[in-house]
Design an enzyme around this catalytic site. Structure first.
Site, PDB file in Angstrom:
ATOM      1  N   GLY A  31      45.306  44.613  32.462  1.00  0.00           N
ATOM      2  CA  GLY A  31      46.498  43.887  32.046  1.00  0.00           C
ATOM      3  C   GLY A  31      46.529  42.456  32.551  1.00  0.00           C
ATOM      4  O   GLY A  31      45.521  41.904  32.973  1.00  0.00           O
ATOM      5  N   HIS A  34      44.576  37.459  29.585  1.00  0.00           N
ATOM      6  CA  HIS A  34      44.284  36.048  29.353  1.00  0.00           C
ATOM      7  C   HIS A  34      43.325  35.959  28.172  1.00  0.00           C
ATOM      8  O   HIS A  34      42.996  36.984  27.544  1.00  0.00           O
ATOM      9  CB  HIS A  34      43.712  35.397  30.617  1.00  0.00           C
ATOM     10  CG  HIS A  34      42.521  36.111  31.180  1.00  0.00           C
ATOM     11  ND1 HIS A  34      41.315  36.182  30.524  1.00  0.00           N
ATOM     12  CD2 HIS A  34      42.369  36.821  32.322  1.00  0.00           C
ATOM     13  CE1 HIS A  34      40.457  36.870  31.249  1.00  0.00           C
ATOM     14  NE2 HIS A  34      41.075  37.295  32.343  1.00  0.00           N
ATOM     15  N   HIS A  37      40.464  38.515  27.722  1.00  0.00           N
ATOM     16  CA  HIS A  37      40.820  39.822  27.158  1.00  0.00           C
ATOM     17  C   HIS A  37      41.059  39.738  25.658  1.00  0.00           C
ATOM     18  O   HIS A  37      40.692  40.632  24.900  1.00  0.00           O
ATOM     19  CB  HIS A  37      42.115  40.340  27.792  1.00  0.00           C
ATOM     20  CG  HIS A  37      42.039  40.531  29.270  1.00  0.00           C
ATOM     21  ND1 HIS A  37      42.696  39.708  30.156  1.00  0.00           N
ATOM     22  CD2 HIS A  37      41.402  41.450  30.027  1.00  0.00           C
ATOM     23  CE1 HIS A  37      42.463  40.112  31.389  1.00  0.00           C
ATOM     24  NE2 HIS A  37      41.678  41.171  31.345  1.00  0.00           N
ATOM     25  N   GLN A  61      39.769  51.705  42.338  1.00  0.00           N
ATOM     26  CA  GLN A  61      38.754  50.662  42.480  1.00  0.00           C
ATOM     27  C   GLN A  61      39.187  49.551  43.430  1.00  0.00           C
ATOM     28  O   GLN A  61      38.476  48.561  43.577  1.00  0.00           O
ATOM     29  CB  GLN A  61      38.358  50.102  41.111  1.00  0.00           C
ATOM     30  CG  GLN A  61      39.404  49.260  40.419  1.00  0.00           C
ATOM     31  CD  GLN A  61      39.047  49.009  38.965  1.00  0.00           C
ATOM     32  OE1 GLN A  61      39.035  49.905  38.133  1.00  0.00           O
ATOM     33  NE2 GLN A  61      38.745  47.775  38.632  1.00  0.00           N
ATOM     34  N   GLY A 147      33.796  42.127  29.413  1.00  0.00           N
ATOM     35  CA  GLY A 147      33.464  40.717  29.580  1.00  0.00           C
ATOM     36  C   GLY A 147      32.260  40.551  30.501  1.00  0.00           C
ATOM     37  O   GLY A 147      32.116  41.266  31.491  1.00  0.00           O
ATOM     38  N   LYS A 149      31.916  38.330  32.478  1.00  0.00           N
ATOM     39  CA  LYS A 149      32.391  37.807  33.764  1.00  0.00           C
ATOM     40  C   LYS A 149      32.123  38.817  34.879  1.00  0.00           C
ATOM     41  O   LYS A 149      31.673  38.446  35.957  1.00  0.00           O
ATOM     42  CB  LYS A 149      33.881  37.499  33.681  1.00  0.00           C
ATOM     43  CG  LYS A 149      34.460  37.077  35.008  1.00  0.00           C
ATOM     44  CD  LYS A 149      35.545  36.057  34.829  1.00  0.00           C
ATOM     45  CE  LYS A 149      36.143  35.731  36.161  1.00  0.00           C
ATOM     46  NZ  LYS A 149      36.924  36.869  36.670  1.00  0.00           N
ATOM     47  N   GLN A 153      29.623  44.884  36.898  1.00  0.00           N
ATOM     48  CA  GLN A 153      30.348  46.009  36.296  1.00  0.00           C
ATOM     49  C   GLN A 153      29.708  46.416  34.971  1.00  0.00           C
ATOM     50  O   GLN A 153      29.494  47.602  34.712  1.00  0.00           O
ATOM     51  CB  GLN A 153      31.804  45.591  36.087  1.00  0.00           C
ATOM     52  CG  GLN A 153      32.626  46.559  35.273  1.00  0.00           C
ATOM     53  CD  GLN A 153      34.088  46.134  35.214  1.00  0.00           C
ATOM     54  OE1 GLN A 153      34.822  46.287  36.175  1.00  0.00           O
ATOM     55  NE2 GLN A 153      34.512  45.596  34.084  1.00  0.00           N
ATOM     56  N   VAL A 176      34.872  33.570  29.067  1.00  0.00           N
ATOM     57  CA  VAL A 176      35.771  32.570  28.503  1.00  0.00           C
ATOM     58  C   VAL A 176      36.220  31.655  29.650  1.00  0.00           C
ATOM     59  O   VAL A 176      36.589  32.141  30.727  1.00  0.00           O
ATOM     60  CB  VAL A 176      36.989  33.247  27.830  1.00  0.00           C
ATOM     61  CG1 VAL A 176      37.939  32.197  27.272  1.00  0.00           C
ATOM     62  CG2 VAL A 176      36.521  34.177  26.716  1.00  0.00           C
ATOM     63  N   SER A 185      40.583  34.148  34.661  1.00  0.00           N
ATOM     64  CA  SER A 185      40.778  35.355  35.469  1.00  0.00           C
ATOM     65  C   SER A 185      42.256  35.553  35.723  1.00  0.00           C
ATOM     66  O   SER A 185      43.008  34.577  35.886  1.00  0.00           O
ATOM     67  CB  SER A 185      40.056  35.221  36.814  1.00  0.00           C
ATOM     68  OG  SER A 185      40.554  36.170  37.738  1.00  0.00           O
TER      69      SER A 185
END
Lengths: 283, 283
Positions: A31, A34, A37, A61, A147, A149, A153, A176, A185
């Site tokens: 959530g 930005h 997403h 996490q 992503g 980014k 992960q 992005v 972020s």
């Protein structure tokens, strides 16, 4: 667009889509959406009949001293943004809905989780693979969107999908960035004005290191160059800055084809991550 | 009926079935089929449009000193038997097909795996949940079928399905027995004539203990009674004989509703397991 909080409601939507032979794109998020997403959601929409976005700040996490409680949340705003990006269903469950019982059975992220972000966040990627596996089973996506980014992960999730034969495709979307190069972020909102002004130095540093490495093949020098740039241009504290093979996240060799240059920097109390993935041809 | 060894062939079958909106029953086995397996297959056939049976002696669930190499295998015979039971597709992959790479990511079976069979077979149930999760993702079954004979295995798989939200149902089938009560098992072929004659004492012992427990509620006495019967009627060596709550496999209390009375006995070099699941009403 529908917003549901219960697993039974999500499954009803999924079963209807399956019955109609529709492809499903899944965009898992925590959530506070930005542009990153929304790019994931728009890409999912372009390539699938329906798009499910999960919005769930996953406690498993976060470490005990991390920002689970203070992680920014704004479901009404997220709902509007998701709708504008073509999302068909938001799944925003409670922690109790996702973890009704303490599981005796664990999914552990393994070797790839012990380095980079994993080194300073023990258990983080175990929590990631746990929640992602659950979301994959709940939404039964044709394709899932992540992503770049969070490069580590993505590498771990791709390994999980391969090794456990999850019946879906992983699609990765480039980072992005803000106009000044700072990777978008949800955590950027934590930055003070001064910190925000310094933060783009991270991206500049990565590009300096990449250029030096491609020219000289000297990884040590390239990394030192980037570290120096960050030290001189921010008040930040470096967590790591490493050049690894991608997606296996191992030491680079003469045969490495794809490289991940990844960093995490504490700017004040805010931990920012960024990375570049490239081949020897520079792309 | 088709017999395939490649994942791509299995997935082709599964995708076709999904496209035709057919329900899929999955019967995971290690082959060397007996009536127990065929009952699973027939039940799967009765309740699903198509039935997939996997035949795979999974190395990751065998310990270094266990019988992976010598575990009985007979695919031609299994193929005939499976066809007679209504199986539509046999998936019989090689070890390399199932485990092409050494995964860094692990699924661990947790607390329920540390007792009963798990106590003497460290890592066994980790291997079981690993291969079962893979088979679930590969065959995408509507329902998966397991025998109650491996009660601990079923309890762990049911927990995994619940905690990781696998989109399928687990169906358990009662133990199929020889006329003298011995639970059917692929390992029964290892027994000498003398051992085979003694082996039914295991089932008798379990029934003695169950009857005593239901009458007296004295678990200790009930277990001692069964242990004595096995000691007096076989040359076997007891591995365990325990009364636990089911399916959580915890210590019984005054509130326990369902009981698992489970045993493992070495008859010669052959380890046989058996169990009863019952409520206080005896069923």
């Amino acid at each position: 667009m529908k917003v549901v909080t219960k697993i039974t409601e999500l499954k009803q939507f999924v079963q209807q889509a399956k019955k109609e032979q529709k492809s499903i794109g899944l965009v898992p998020t925590m959530g506070y959406l930005h542009d990153g997403h929304l790019t994931l959601a728009r890409t999912a929409k372009a390539n699938n009949d329906v798009v499910i976005m999960s919005i769930f700040v996953n406690p498993t996490q976060f470490g005990p001293n991390e920002d689970f409680e203070s992680y920014p949340r704004d479901l009404p705003r997220d709902t509007e943004l998701a709708q504008s990006a073509g999302v068909d269903l938001i799944f925003a469950p409670s922690v109790e809905e996702m973890y009704p019982a303490d599981s005796g059975i664990k999914l552990l992220a393994g070797r790839q989780a012990t380095i980079l972000c994993g080194a300073s966040r023990p258990g983080h990627f175990d929590g990631v693979v746990q929640v992602v596996a659950k979301l994959f089973h709940l939404a039964e996506p044709t394709r899932a969107y992540f992503g770049q980014k969070d490069a580590q992960q993505v590498a771990i999730i791709e390994t999980m999908v391969r090794d456990f034969n999850f019946p879906l495709e992983i699609t990765t979307i480039p980072i992005v960035r803000e106009e000044d190069g700072l990777a978008k972020s949800s955590r950027n909102v934590y930055l003070t004005e001064q910190e925000r002004a310094e933060a783009p130095a991270i991206y500049v540093a990565l590009n300096l290191a990449k250029a030096h490495f491609l020219q000289t093949k000297n990884a040590g020098e390239a990394i030192a160059l980037a570290e120096k740039h960050i030290a001189e241009n921010t008040a930040g504290r470096l967590d790591y800055l490493q050049l690894l093979s991608y997606p296996d996240l191992a030491t680079i060799t003469a045969r490495t084809e794809k490289f991940l240059l990844a960093t995490a920097v504490y700017i004040g109390n805010t931990r920012l991550i960024d990375n570049l993935i490239f081949s020897l041809e520079g792309e």
